[in-house]
Design a protein around this motif. Structure first.
Motif, PDB file in Angstrom:
ATOM      1  N   THR A 106       6.115  -5.991   7.185  1.00 40.14           N
ATOM      2  CA  THR A 106       4.493  -5.383   6.776  1.00 40.14           C
ATOM      3  C   THR A 106       4.163  -4.169   7.372  1.00 40.14           C
ATOM      4  OG1 THR A 106       3.607  -7.830   6.862  1.00 40.14           O
ATOM      5  CG2 THR A 106       2.155  -6.133   7.130  1.00 40.14           C
ATOM      6  N   ALA A 107       4.661  -4.070   8.722  1.00 38.42           N
ATOM      7  CA  ALA A 107       4.383  -2.719   9.355  1.00 38.42           C
ATOM      8  C   ALA A 107       5.481  -1.526   8.795  1.00 38.42           C
ATOM      9  CB  ALA A 107       4.687  -2.661  10.864  1.00 38.42           C
ATOM     10  N   ALA A 108       6.774  -2.030   8.205  1.00 37.61           N
ATOM     11  CA  ALA A 108       7.788  -0.910   7.608  1.00 37.61           C
ATOM     12  C   ALA A 108       7.230  -0.955   6.216  1.00 37.61           C
ATOM     13  CB  ALA A 108       9.008  -1.545   7.846  1.00 37.61           C
ATOM     14  N   VAL A 109       6.790  -1.564   5.468  1.00 37.57           N
ATOM     15  CA  VAL A 109       6.112  -1.462   4.248  1.00 37.57           C
ATOM     16  C   VAL A 109       4.783  -0.583   4.238  1.00 37.57           C
ATOM     17  CG1 VAL A 109       5.002  -2.279   2.237  1.00 37.57           C
ATOM     18  CG2 VAL A 109       7.337  -3.472   3.207  1.00 37.57           C
ATOM     19  N   ASN A 110       4.134  -0.584   5.222  1.00 40.65           N
ATOM     20  CA  ASN A 110       2.849  -0.150   5.326  1.00 40.65           C
ATOM     21  C   ASN A 110       3.150   1.391   5.625  1.00 40.65           C
ATOM     22  OD1 ASN A 110       0.959  -2.243   4.673  1.00 40.65           O
ATOM     23  ND2 ASN A 110       0.630  -2.429   6.877  1.00 40.65           N
ATOM     24  N   TYR A 111       4.164   1.672   6.293  1.00 43.22           N
ATOM     25  CA  TYR A 111       4.748   3.069   6.519  1.00 43.22           C
ATOM     26  C   TYR A 111       5.473   3.707   5.377  1.00 43.22           C
ATOM     27  CZ  TYR A 111       7.221   6.947   8.631  1.00 43.22           C
ATOM     28  OH  TYR A 111       7.856   8.181   8.694  1.00 43.22           O
ATOM     29  N   LEU A 112       6.207   2.951   4.733  1.00 43.79           N
ATOM     30  CA  LEU A 112       7.088   3.428   3.744  1.00 43.79           C
ATOM     31  C   LEU A 112       6.217   3.811   2.434  1.00 43.79           C
ATOM     32  CD1 LEU A 112      10.298   1.223   3.766  1.00 43.79           C
ATOM     33  CD2 LEU A 112      10.074   3.526   4.479  1.00 43.79           C
ATOM     34  N   PHE A 113       5.227   3.117   2.457  1.00 44.24           N
ATOM     35  CA  PHE A 113       4.383   3.134   1.107  1.00 44.24           C
ATOM     36  C   PHE A 113       3.307   3.691   1.296  1.00 44.24           C
ATOM     37  CE2 PHE A 113       7.970  -0.005   0.030  1.00 44.24           C
ATOM     38  CZ  PHE A 113       8.289   0.410  -1.226  1.00 44.24           C
ATOM     39  N   GLY A 114       2.677   3.914   2.454  1.00 45.75           N
ATOM     40  CA  GLY A 114       1.594   4.520   2.921  1.00 45.75           C
ATOM     41  C   GLY A 114       0.264   3.688   2.288  1.00 45.75           C
TER      42      GLY A 114
END
Length: 146
Positions: free
Chosen positions: A40-48
């Motif tokens: 979740t944290a990685a997706v939030n970072y990658l996709f903004g």
């Protein structure tokens, strides 16, 4: 001159994450490594904020991806990255304990660039990561689509 490559490490096992970072550094790679312990944290970072990944536009990224995460599968992240117009050219290195041939095939079909099974033995794992770091030091990474 191109921007330095930022390594996005998505690994929920903190011991593995430390081992990966330490041995990448030992191989001479000094690039920024941004660690995430869940999808979740990685997706939030990658996709903004807006989910489009436009915030990553023009950045040179390389993703180190574990498939077995506590909140989502690495396969889901891989699929989203490779379907996104800004991130699709981002190299994804799957680094996982899974050596199932169907899963390996699926990752390559979805666009992973390298699939590495984590060795169980500590020294073998450390050596594999040092070799991966040497690989990182010579590959060319395109910036996210502009």
């Amino acid at each position: 001159m191109s921007d330095p490559v930022t390594i996005i490490m998505i690994e929920d096992d903190e011991g593995h994450a430390r081992l990966i970072e330490r041995n990448i550094r030992r191989s001479g790679v000094n690039n920024e490594i941004i660690p995430f312990t869940n999808g979740t944290a990685a997706v939030n970072y990658l996709f903004g904020k807006d989910g489009s990944a436009v915030e990553r536009k023009g950045q040179a990224l390389l993703i180190l991806l574990d498939l077995n995460l506590p909140d989502m599968t690495g396969i889901d992240i891989l699929k989203r990255v490779k379907e996104n117009k800004y991130l699709k050219s981002t190299p994804v290195v799957v680094l996982t304990t899974t050596d199932d041939s169907q899963e390996i095939k699926r990752c390559y079909e979805l666009g992973c660039n390298v699939y590495i099974t984590k060795p169980v033995n500590y020294e073998s794992f450390a050596n594999a990561i040092r070799q991966l770091g040497l690989f990182f030091s010579v590959i060319q990474v395109p910036p996210a689509a502009v």
